[in-house]
Structure formats: structure tokens, C-alpha cells
Motif scaffolding. Structure first.
Motif, PDB file in Angstrom:
ATOM      1  N   LYS A  42      51.126  76.312  72.407  1.00 52.04           N
ATOM      2  CA  LYS A  42      51.072  76.596  70.844  1.00 52.04           C
ATOM      3  C   LYS A  42      51.559  78.095  70.639  1.00 52.04           C
ATOM      4  N   ILE A  43      51.471  78.890  71.728  1.00 49.42           N
ATOM      5  CA  ILE A  43      51.726  80.413  71.452  1.00 49.42           C
ATOM      6  C   ILE A  43      53.395  80.370  71.562  1.00 49.42           C
ATOM      7  N   MET A  44      53.944  79.531  72.557  1.00 47.95           N
ATOM      8  CA  MET A  44      55.380  79.316  72.482  1.00 47.95           C
ATOM      9  C   MET A  44      55.901  79.054  71.144  1.00 47.95           C
ATOM     10  N   ALA A  45      55.201  78.018  70.587  1.00 48.39           N
ATOM     11  CA  ALA A  45      55.652  77.339  69.243  1.00 48.39           C
ATOM     12  C   ALA A  45      55.242  78.058  67.943  1.00 48.39           C
ATOM     13  N   ASN A  46      54.544  79.171  68.233  1.00 47.64           N
ATOM     14  CA  ASN A  46      54.378  79.802  66.813  1.00 47.64           C
ATOM     15  C   ASN A  46      53.101  79.110  66.151  1.00 47.64           C
ATOM     16  N   LEU A  47      52.233  78.350  66.834  1.00 45.40           N
ATOM     17  CA  LEU A  47      51.293  77.626  66.084  1.00 45.40           C
ATOM     18  C   LEU A  47      50.088  78.327  66.060  1.00 45.40           C
ATOM     19  N   ASN A  48      48.950  78.041  65.319  1.00 43.59           N
ATOM     20  CA  ASN A  48      47.766  78.411  65.221  1.00 43.59           C
ATOM     21  C   ASN A  48      46.868  78.022  66.488  1.00 43.59           C
ATOM     22  N   ILE A  49      46.578  78.867  67.393  1.00 46.28           N
ATOM     23  CA  ILE A  49      45.541  78.206  68.606  1.00 46.28           C
ATOM     24  C   ILE A  49      44.340  78.056  68.335  1.00 46.28           C
ATOM     25  N   ALA A  50      43.911  78.667  67.305  1.00 43.29           N
ATOM     26  CA  ALA A  50      42.508  78.390  66.881  1.00 43.29           C
ATOM     27  C   ALA A  50      42.075  77.144  66.042  1.00 43.29           C
ATOM     28  N   GLU A  51      43.379  76.588  65.604  1.00 36.93           N
ATOM     29  CA  GLU A  51      43.275  75.248  64.652  1.00 36.93           C
ATOM     30  C   GLU A  51      43.345  74.008  65.766  1.00 36.93           C
ATOM     31  N   HIS A  52      42.132  73.372  65.518  1.00 33.73           N
ATOM     32  CA  HIS A  52      42.150  72.057  66.175  1.00 33.73           C
ATOM     33  C   HIS A  52      41.726  70.854  65.399  1.00 33.73           C
ATOM     34  N   ARG A  53      41.674  71.082  64.162  1.00 32.89           N
ATOM     35  CA  ARG A  53      41.361  69.857  63.197  1.00 32.89           C
ATOM     36  C   ARG A  53      42.580  69.505  62.292  1.00 32.89           C
ATOM     37  N   LEU A  54      43.549  70.168  62.219  1.00 39.86           N
ATOM     38  CA  LEU A  54      44.545  69.634  61.707  1.00 39.86           C
ATOM     39  C   LEU A  54      45.925  69.408  62.326  1.00 39.86           C
ATOM     40  N   PRO A  55      46.724  68.608  61.875  1.00 36.92           N
ATOM     41  CA  PRO A  55      48.285  68.434  62.827  1.00 36.92           C
ATOM     42  C   PRO A  55      48.951  69.674  62.538  1.00 36.92           C
ATOM     43  N   GLN A  56      49.566  70.019  63.414  1.00 37.42           N
ATOM     44  CA  GLN A  56      50.734  70.995  63.365  1.00 37.42           C
ATOM     45  C   GLN A  56      51.939  70.995  63.685  1.00 37.42           C
ATOM     46  N   ASP A  57      52.932  71.344  63.340  1.00 37.49           N
ATOM     47  CA  ASP A  57      54.448  71.345  63.917  1.00 37.49           C
ATOM     48  C   ASP A  57      55.105  72.633  64.109  1.00 37.49           C
ATOM     49  N   GLY A  58      55.713  72.732  65.010  1.00 35.03           N
ATOM     50  CA  GLY A  58      56.454  74.132  65.347  1.00 35.03           C
ATOM     51  C   GLY A  58      57.615  73.616  66.214  1.00 35.03           C
ATOM     52  N   GLN A  59      58.173  75.096  66.687  1.00 39.73           N
ATOM     53  CA  GLN A  59      59.429  74.760  67.337  1.00 39.73           C
ATOM     54  C   GLN A  59      59.519  75.983  68.339  1.00 39.73           C
ATOM     55  N   SER A  60      60.252  75.925  69.407  1.00 41.22           N
ATOM     56  CA  SER A  60      60.411  77.144  70.221  1.00 41.22           C
ATOM     57  C   SER A  60      61.690  76.935  70.982  1.00 41.22           C
ATOM     58  N   ARG A  61      62.215  77.855  71.794  1.00 43.55           N
ATOM     59  CA  ARG A  61      63.549  77.857  72.434  1.00 43.55           C
ATOM     60  C   ARG A  61      63.258  78.495  73.865  1.00 43.55           C
ATOM     61  N   VAL A  62      63.791  77.868  74.825  1.00 44.32           N
ATOM     62  CA  VAL A  62      63.408  78.315  76.222  1.00 44.32           C
ATOM     63  C   VAL A  62      64.979  78.239  76.891  1.00 44.32           C
ATOM     64  N   LYS A  63      65.142  79.098  78.141  1.00 45.05           N
ATOM     65  CA  LYS A  63      66.380  78.815  78.904  1.00 45.05           C
ATOM     66  C   LYS A  63      65.864  78.536  80.132  1.00 45.05           C
ATOM     67  N   ILE A  64      66.341  77.351  80.655  1.00 47.03           N
ATOM     68  CA  ILE A  64      65.886  76.905  82.190  1.00 47.03           C
ATOM     69  C   ILE A  64      67.162  76.613  82.839  1.00 47.03           C
ATOM     70  N   GLY A  65      67.353  77.740  83.857  1.00 45.48           N
ATOM     71  CA  GLY A  65      68.494  77.829  84.432  1.00 45.48           C
ATOM     72  C   GLY A  65      69.589  78.391  83.648  1.00 45.48           C
ATOM     73  N   GLU A  66      70.654  77.471  83.527  1.00 44.74           N
ATOM     74  CA  GLU A  66      71.703  77.992  82.468  1.00 44.74           C
ATOM     75  C   GLU A  66      71.623  77.015  81.626  1.00 44.74           C
ATOM     76  N   GLU A  67      70.481  75.989  81.288  1.00 48.44           N
ATOM     77  CA  GLU A  67      70.271  75.379  80.055  1.00 48.44           C
ATOM     78  C   GLU A  67      69.560  75.941  78.969  1.00 48.44           C
ATOM     79  N   LEU A  68      70.094  76.122  77.568  1.00 51.96           N
ATOM     80  CA  LEU A  68      69.182  76.361  76.637  1.00 51.96           C
ATOM     81  C   LEU A  68      68.834  75.219  75.935  1.00 51.96           C
ATOM     82  N   MET A  69      67.298  75.020  75.810  1.00 50.07           N
ATOM     83  CA  MET A  69      66.712  74.327  75.128  1.00 50.07           C
ATOM     84  C   MET A  69      65.842  74.395  73.981  1.00 50.07           C
TER      85      MET A  69
END
Length: 553
Positions: free
Chosen positions: A214-241
Motif C-alpha cells: 500500500k505504501i508503494m502504491a500511495n494508498l491509505n494503509i489504515a483503510e480496511h473497509r473500502l476498496p482502493q486503487d493505486g499504482q507504483s513503478r519499480v525497477k527490477i534489474g534492467e526492467e522498468l515495471m
């Protein structure tokens, strides 16, 4: 300085197809080209004596040759700075060998992420966090964000997330499913469209794992009752995901799905989609017209968006103004104006389309026609001189016209605007490394009408399972499709509000190839298996009925 020589050593690698004569003298180690670093040449403990960032930046790694000889693989043999630094740390002089940069990067990843010793240590560290002091119930309304932050920032939680992400990339997964149950937390990967169980964790790890993601996707980590959507970007080796994160509350706890999008992968061409020559030619003619609607149909994950991107990439030039409305924008297309909808601020498909029509577009791509308003604007745009590309969720091509009627579109508008519909599916392809012929009699399962000339004695193939395909027998996927051209007969049937099965019969008489027919022909060509064709096309009409209808015309 003369090149260093050693005892006769076998080649670590040779260009594909080349063979070294048995009588040839051994080449010098210093400066020789290594085309591939074999796994037995790697020593993870030796490599981890050097900082990971240093090895990646300098594109270098120490390897072990025969009889324990240590050599330094470099992408650039003139990189004296890196060579001197590695020799200084290792404390001994080593010969140099030149290696392609991708091979060195892969070797570094194997040493740092796949070594058994490192894996065991990481597992032990992960197990250390399973204690009452660091466990928080996701069902408790008294959970504090500060406590969850402390858990999520601990090294074992970070390593667990990194381990899952790296393994997903290694296995070519498109989605990661994290599913809580009464006594365990399951992690599953979707590889080539099929889910596989990968990891089973104690339920106590759920708080730390989900909070970290949730932290990686900028979501509210204290919210457990409602659906949430977010996005993140990571680099694994030479691959950008890019990672799209979806969280929903369930009875067992929060369920999370991560969609992995490889930003380093270029847009595919239509030739890579797996379409047959005739289908490809007809589809290109469809997207080459100046106005009308071309629809792609199929379930989620059937390759519709990828085909749309491939079509736009082919149509994109300086003479055309191409605009898209998507949810979300998965891949950036240079030269194309791409708009992402944001329902929270009332930027929907329909409202975006109204503004796009004022931008003087030649081609409009709509990610999905979901409602009546969007469908009406798309049809009006096509009738006023625009080419509109979009998708629908239907099982086959003929059902698309009835789906639009069900939405509330007048049949005469559909017959005037829709010029073609293509239904798609993705089939897993047989692994080339473990591909073996099946019994010859298996071909009798395919109707004779579908066999290509000269293939009556052909043999089907299957994958037996190997390391390349992770014991599944399949690597990658290819597309199958049925392309329906809306001709005069079909337009008349649409205006008469005839059912999808009547429209399908007319399309078959006009020469349409169904999904199952296309899949069976790929099985005959040795691209996939009969089992895969039947699995993917099980919602299609039986082949025998399709063939008899087609033959009866």
C-alpha cells in the motif's frame, strides 16, 4: 603486455551454431569472448563480496573458470577502473574476459537474487517477524497507521515484497494475487493467462505485506473497509515495471491484485499478434478506412488492448491526429494524444469524448464502450467522418451487435456505423526447448474439413516441461481471432433485430473463420496443443456444427 594463457580450457560459450574443432588449441583466457555465462561459472559468495550497485554500474562480475580459475567478465575490456577495483577487493590478479552486457546483468541478478544461501537467509529474516509483537489484525478497527508504518518499513517486510516482485518478473507473470484465508495467505501468479500457486505464508504476515505494498502504491494503509486503487513503478534489474494495485475487503481480510506492466517492452506490431495472412490483410483494410467503428471483443486479458495499440502504432504518422481515451493508459505511444479517465473528478469516457471531438481528430481510440452515452458519442463520431477503434466484452464477434442493441442503440445506427468486429483470445504456445511430438492418431480429433492440404499425416506437439517453461510446457502466448465484416446481409439482419446466432450463420456463409477453427489450425501447425485450444474456446459453438453450417453453404 602479453596475454595470459592457462591450461587448455573448454569454451564457456560460442556463437549459436558454431563448433570448436577438437584439435584446435585452447584460446587465451585474457580477452576471449564469452557469449553466455553458464550457471556453473557463477559463484554468488564471490560476487557478493562486491557492492551490487558497483557491479551493475560497471557491468562487471567475477566468474569461475575451470579448476577454480577466477576471471573478471567485463562488457568493456578497457574499463580499467572497474578491473583494478575488483582485483583490489578480491586480492588477486585475474584474467579478463569480454561478455555481452545482458549476460553480465543476468549473472548479477542470479548471484544476488537467486542464490540459495541468500534465499535461506532472507527466509529466516522473514520468519523473524512472525511474532505477537509485530502482528496486527487487519480486521481490527483500532489498528493505527503509525504501527503499520513501523511494520511495513522493517527489513523482512521489504525483502518479502522484493522477493515476490522479482520472482513474478522471472516467471513472466502478468498479475500477482495475494489472497487471505482463515489460516494462511496465498500468493498466486498469472503466467500466460493461467494462475499458479507460488507461495503460502502464515496469516500473521498479512499486515506487513499489504501495508508495504500500500505504501508503494500511495494508498491509505489504515483503510480496511473500502476498496482502493493505486499504482507504483519499480525497477527490477534492467526492467522498468508499472504496477497497478487493486485492494478489496473480503470476509477473510483484504485481497490484493497487482497488474505488472513492462514499460521497457515496445509496442507490438500486428504481425506479432498471431493473425493469419488473410485475417491480417482484411484487418488492415478495415483500419485503413476513413470513418466507421471497428470493435474488438473478448473477455478481460484476451489481448484486445494490445491489438489496439498495434493498430494505432501502424496508423500513426504525421498526417493523422490520433487521440485516445483509456482507463488506464498502459503504454505510451509517441505521437499519439492519450487521455486517462478520472471518474473521481467526473472525467469519464463520455465526457472525455465530447472534448476530444473538438480537437479535430482523424482517429479516436476508446478503451472500452461501457454504457449507452459512450456508445452514442462513438457512433456519432464515426458518422461524422472519424475512424473509431474500441472494445466490448462479448464472447464472440456476432454478439457485439446485439450487445450494442441491448445497451439501447438503435439498430439502424449500428448498421450504419459498425464496419467490422474481431473477437480475440490468447493461446499458450508450446515451449520450443521441450517440444515433443504426440501420438499420430491424436490428429484424428481434428475434423477433416479443418486440415490444411498435405497435413493428414501431420503430428501434433506438446511440451514435456523444462526449466525454460517452469515445467508447464508452455512459453508465451499467441492470438486467435474471428473477424466479422459487416456486409449488406448482416446490416439487414441487424436492422431486423435478429439474434446473434442468425448473424453468426450469415458471417460464416461470408467466409468468417471462428475462434475454434483458428485455434485448431494453430494446433495443426505445431504452435499450441489441442488441450489449450479446447480450454480457451470452450464457450464457442462446437466445431462440428460450425463446419457443417459452413460446408452447407
Amino acid at each position: 603486455m602479453s596475454p595470459m594463457r592457462a591450461k587448455a580450457l573448454p569454451f564457456v560459450g560460442l556463437p549459436h551454431g558454431a563448433e570448436r574443432p577438437e584439435t584446435a588449441p585452447a584460446p587465451p583466457i585474457e580477452g576471449q569472448q564469452l557469449w553466455k555465462i553458464a550457471p556453473e561459472r557463477l559463484n554468488p559468495d564471490l560476487a557478493r563480496r562486491l557492492p551490487l550497485e558497483f557491479l551493475k554500474k560497471q557491468c562487471a562480475i567475477p566468474i569461475v573458470l575451470e579448476e577454480g580459475t577466477i576471471a573478471i567478465a567485463l562488457a568493456d575490456l578497457l574499463n580499467v577502473e572497474a578491473y583494478d577495483a575488483i582485483v583490489g577487493i578480491l586480492g588477486q590478479a585475474c584474467p579478463r574476459v569480454r561478455c555481452p552486457a545482458p549476460e553480465i546483468e543476468n549473472a548479477i541478478s542470479q548471484c544476488y537474487y537467486q542464490a540459495e544461501g541468500r534465499q535461506d537467509r532472507d527466509d529466516r529474516e522473514i520468519e523473524e517477524m512472525i511474532s505477537p509483537d509485530t502482528t496486527a489484525s487487519t480486521n481490527s478497527v483500532q489498528t493505527h497507521a503509525e504501527d503499520l508504518l513501523n511494520i511495513a518499513d522493517k527489513a523482512p517486510a521489504i525483502k518479502l515484497v522484493n522477493k515476490i516482485l522479482f520472482e513474478a518478473v522471472r516467471r513472466r507473470a502478468s498479475d500477482i494475487h495475494i489472497e487471505p484465508y482463515e489460516s494462511e495467505l496465498k500468493v498466486r501468479f498469472r503466467v500466460d493467462g493461467v494462475l499458479h500457486n507460488v507461495l503460502s505464508l502464515p496469516r500473521q504476515q498479512m499486515s506487513a505485506l499489504l501495508s508495504r505494498l500500500k505504501i508503494m502504491a500511495n494508498l491509505n494503509i489504515a483503510e480496511h473497509r473500502l476498496p482502493q486503487d493505486g499504482q507504483s513503478r519499480v525497477k527490477i534489474g534492467e526492467e522498468l515495471m508499472d504496477i497497478r494495485v487493486s485492494v478489496i475487503p473480503t470476509a477473510g481480510g483484504e485481497r490484493m491484485v497487482l497488474r505488472l506492466l513492462d514499460r521497457g517492452r515496445g509496442a507490438l506490431g500486428l504481425e506479432d499478434a498471431g493473425f493469419g495472412p488473410e485475417t491480417l490483410k482484411t484487418f488492415r483494410e478495415l483500419i485503413g478506412i476513413s470513418h466507421g467503428i471497428v470493435l474488438l471483443t473478448g473477455p478481460t486479458g484476451s489481448g484486445k488492448t494490445t491489438t489496439l495499440y498495434a493498430a494505432l502504432n501502424e496508423l500513426n504518422n504525421e498526417e493523422r491526429n490520433i487521440l485516445t481515451v483509456e482507463d488506464p493508459v498502459e503504454y505510451q505511444l509517441p505521437g499519439v494524444g492519450q487521455m486517462q479517465i478520472k471518474p473521481k473528478i467526473n472525467l469519464t469516457f463520455a465526457s472525455s469524448l465530447r472534448h476530444i471531438l473538438r480537437q479535430d481528430p482523424d482517429i479516436i481510440m476508446i478503451g472500452e464502450i461501457r454504457d449507452l452515452e459512450t456508445a452514442e458519442i462513438a457512433i456519432q463520431a464515426s458518422l461524422t467522418g472519424h475512424l473509431v477503434l474500441s472494445t466490448l466484452h462479448t464472447n464472440d464477434a456476432p454478439s457485439a451487435v446485439t450487445r450494442l442493441i441491448d445497451m439501447g442503440i438503435e439498430p439502424y445506427l449500428i448498421s450504419s456505423s459498425v464496419v467490422g468486429v474481431m473477437a480475440q483470445r490468447l493461446l499458450r504456445t508450446i515451449c520450443p526447448d521441450c517440444r515433443q511430438p504426440c501420438q499420430a492418431q491424436d490428429i484424428a480429433e481434428i475434423p477433416a474439413e479443418l486440415r490444411q492440404p498435405g497435413t493428414s499425416d501431420a503430428r501434433l506437439y506438446k511440451g514435456t516441461g523444462c526449466e525454460t517453461c517452469l515445467q508447464t510446457g508452455y512459453v508465451g502466448r499467441t492470438g486467435i481471432c474471428e473477424l466479422m465484416i459487416v456486409d449488406d446481409e448482416i446490416r439487414d439482419l441487424v436492422v431486423q433485430r435478429r439474434g446473434a446466432h442468425v448473424v453468426k450463420q450469415a458471417a460464416l456463409r461470408a467466409g468468417m473463420t471462428t475462434l475454434r477453427q483458428d485455434g485448431l489450425r494453430k494446433a495443426l501447425a505445431g504452435v499450441t496443443t489441442l488441450e489449450e485450444v479446447y480450454r480457451v474456446t470452450q464457450d464457442s459453438v462446437s466445431t462440428s456444427r460450425e463446419v457443417s453450417e459452413h460446408a452447407g453453404t
